[in-house]
Motif scaffolding. Sequence first.
Motif, PDB file in Angstrom:
ATOM      1  N   ALA B  41      -8.566  -6.272  25.020  1.00 23.74           N
ATOM      2  CA  ALA B  41      -9.622  -6.904  24.729  1.00 23.74           C
ATOM      3  C   ALA B  41      -9.305  -8.250  23.939  1.00 23.74           C
ATOM      4  O   ALA B  41      -9.791  -9.236  23.949  1.00 23.74           O
ATOM      5  CB  ALA B  41     -10.246  -6.076  23.650  1.00 23.74           C
ATOM      6  N   GLN B  42      -7.756  -8.099  23.341  1.00 22.88           N
ATOM      7  CA  GLN B  42      -7.463  -9.452  22.508  1.00 22.88           C
ATOM      8  C   GLN B  42      -7.304 -10.746  23.733  1.00 22.88           C
ATOM      9  O   GLN B  42      -7.695 -11.812  23.478  1.00 22.88           O
ATOM     10  CB  GLN B  42      -6.351  -9.351  21.833  1.00 22.88           C
ATOM     11  CG  GLN B  42      -6.470  -8.670  20.511  1.00 22.88           C
ATOM     12  CD  GLN B  42      -5.031  -8.392  19.846  1.00 22.88           C
ATOM     13  OE1 GLN B  42      -3.986  -8.252  20.718  1.00 22.88           O
ATOM     14  NE2 GLN B  42      -4.858  -8.061  18.900  1.00 22.88           N
ATOM     15  N   ASP B  43      -7.235 -10.215  24.898  1.00 19.22           N
ATOM     16  CA  ASP B  43      -7.039 -11.263  26.011  1.00 19.22           C
ATOM     17  C   ASP B  43      -8.518 -11.542  26.730  1.00 19.22           C
ATOM     18  O   ASP B  43      -8.503 -12.351  27.381  1.00 19.22           O
ATOM     19  CB  ASP B  43      -6.111 -10.739  26.931  1.00 19.22           C
ATOM     20  CG  ASP B  43      -4.636 -10.548  26.378  1.00 19.22           C
ATOM     21  OD1 ASP B  43      -4.353 -11.266  25.524  1.00 19.22           O
ATOM     22  OD2 ASP B  43      -3.755  -9.922  26.807  1.00 19.22           O
ATOM     23  N   GLY B  44      -9.443 -10.899  26.199  1.00 19.49           N
ATOM     24  CA  GLY B  44     -10.679 -11.147  26.664  1.00 19.49           C
ATOM     25  C   GLY B  44     -11.599 -10.353  27.551  1.00 19.49           C
ATOM     26  O   GLY B  44     -12.535 -10.577  28.292  1.00 19.49           O
ATOM     27  N   ASP B  45     -10.673  -8.981  27.879  1.00 21.79           N
ATOM     28  CA  ASP B  45     -10.998  -8.150  28.988  1.00 21.79           C
ATOM     29  C   ASP B  45     -12.328  -7.190  28.401  1.00 21.79           C
ATOM     30  O   ASP B  45     -12.089  -6.145  27.244  1.00 21.79           O
ATOM     31  CB  ASP B  45      -9.895  -7.110  29.292  1.00 21.79           C
ATOM     32  CG  ASP B  45     -10.336  -6.228  30.389  1.00 21.79           C
ATOM     33  OD1 ASP B  45     -11.745  -5.955  30.549  1.00 21.79           O
ATOM     34  OD2 ASP B  45      -9.434  -5.434  30.765  1.00 21.79           O
ATOM     35  N   ALA B  46     -13.512  -7.521  28.713  1.00 20.58           N
ATOM     36  CA  ALA B  46     -14.666  -6.781  28.053  1.00 20.58           C
ATOM     37  C   ALA B  46     -14.717  -5.438  28.401  1.00 20.58           C
ATOM     38  O   ALA B  46     -15.415  -4.604  27.581  1.00 20.58           O
ATOM     39  CB  ALA B  46     -15.934  -7.704  28.459  1.00 20.58           C
ATOM     40  N   TYR B  49     -12.558  -3.485  26.334  1.00 22.54           N
ATOM     41  CA  TYR B  49     -12.990  -3.613  25.019  1.00 22.54           C
ATOM     42  C   TYR B  49     -14.381  -2.314  24.655  1.00 22.54           C
ATOM     43  O   TYR B  49     -14.329  -1.838  23.753  1.00 22.54           O
ATOM     44  CB  TYR B  49     -13.640  -4.813  24.477  1.00 22.54           C
ATOM     45  CG  TYR B  49     -14.009  -5.093  22.972  1.00 22.54           C
ATOM     46  CD1 TYR B  49     -12.723  -4.625  22.012  1.00 22.54           C
ATOM     47  CD2 TYR B  49     -15.102  -5.854  22.995  1.00 22.54           C
ATOM     48  CE1 TYR B  49     -13.164  -5.080  20.951  1.00 22.54           C
ATOM     49  CE2 TYR B  49     -15.164  -6.124  21.284  1.00 22.54           C
ATOM     50  CZ  TYR B  49     -14.364  -5.671  20.529  1.00 22.54           C
ATOM     51  OH  TYR B  49     -14.502  -5.902  18.972  1.00 22.54           O
TER      52      TYR B  49
END
Lengths: 227, 205
Positions: B41-46, B49
Amino acid sequence: MPADAPPPSGRRAGDATGALIERLAGDLKPVRRRTTWRDAAVLAAIVAVELVLFLAMGGLRPDMPMAMKQPSWWWKLGSMGAIGIAGLGTGLLSLDPARSPRRGLRITILLVLLCVALGWLVDAARPGTTALLARLDWRQGIGCVWKMAVLAIPAVLGFGVLLRRGAPFDGAATSWAGGLGAAAAGAFVFVFACPSDDPLYIAAWYAVGLALVSAVSRVILGRVARW
Amino acid sequence: MADRGEDGVDGEALLDLPVSVLEKQPGLASDADWGALMKAAQDGDAASYRRLLGDVTPWLRRYYTHRLPLPMWDDAVQDVLIALHEKRHTYDPARPFEPWLAAIARHKWIDRLRAMRTMPTEVLDEALPAPDDHGAAVSDALTLDTLLAQLRPQQAEAIRLVKLEGLSVEEAALRARQSPSLVKVNIHRGLRRLGALVRRVHDAG
């Protein structure tokens, strides 16, 4: 989400929570992870730049070579440096919600007391004593406190920005630790300009400066620490 | 040895509280899984998340059922989800996820306790549906009782009557044989002590 993935169990908690999860996931952007070392490097750079600018503007006391031969000069430099590192270090570590600042704050306060006690030893080694009030020189002392406070501003602001980005569990204690550390950082820079090498004067007025800046920082940073 | 604070409160007794609720239900992801989902999620994986938030929501509900009155559960859970979102960059994937999540949940719990000091209390509707898990609700009440037992009896009674049973200050004053102003003072001080108590448990942990 893959089509065959199970529905999030959080949806059972209610429509509002499910909608919130969808909104948060929809708004997701990559973030740069916070690291304590990077934050510490930022604060160290702020204090270093401030020191260089301060010296470049003529802040250095004229008799520095002589002053550096005095144990009291090294005592005040070392004390302020150690308190600054302990206070700001505690503050930065506690920007992680799973870490409490209370133990570090206690250690920092003990360090302040230890530094004052060391000052008595330095003072005892000095030949001759004069009247206490004359040694305290309150007019110059108030001026020193004022300069220490002004020199602490960059560190307080820098810590405040990092604090805002962090997630302190105990905002009050984190603000105390960061404020005390920032006050000591300001005093550390001031050591290069401070004209007095009298341990009594230093112990009294530096303590006043640390206490004052810490208390004001506690109020200001305490508001920033809310999340 | 029990950690008794300045108020004579037994902090160690509360240390027992989180253990039961921190145990996951069968079928839920492990701490390592949650940590990996958060890292993604921190890397942008919705998708990761979304799954993480869905997974932690029942965990948070169980957490608060032991600590807050029923009407506050969902608001508290949503507070944590928003805080988790805003502060997600503070999670270090090299460390376990659960203590980080529990610290945020505990922080928001203190916020809720603090808010109870000033929040007007609404009388609960008699027809309010019972929670799905009635057994859990009963044990939650017991746990909340354990928490209140750490306070002085007058403070616990004032909080129980006004904040949990929904009586007005005047009604509570009659029932508790305290003056209305004393009821208010006891609520204020009692909730403040609860917040301090929770913080002390965090320090000890």
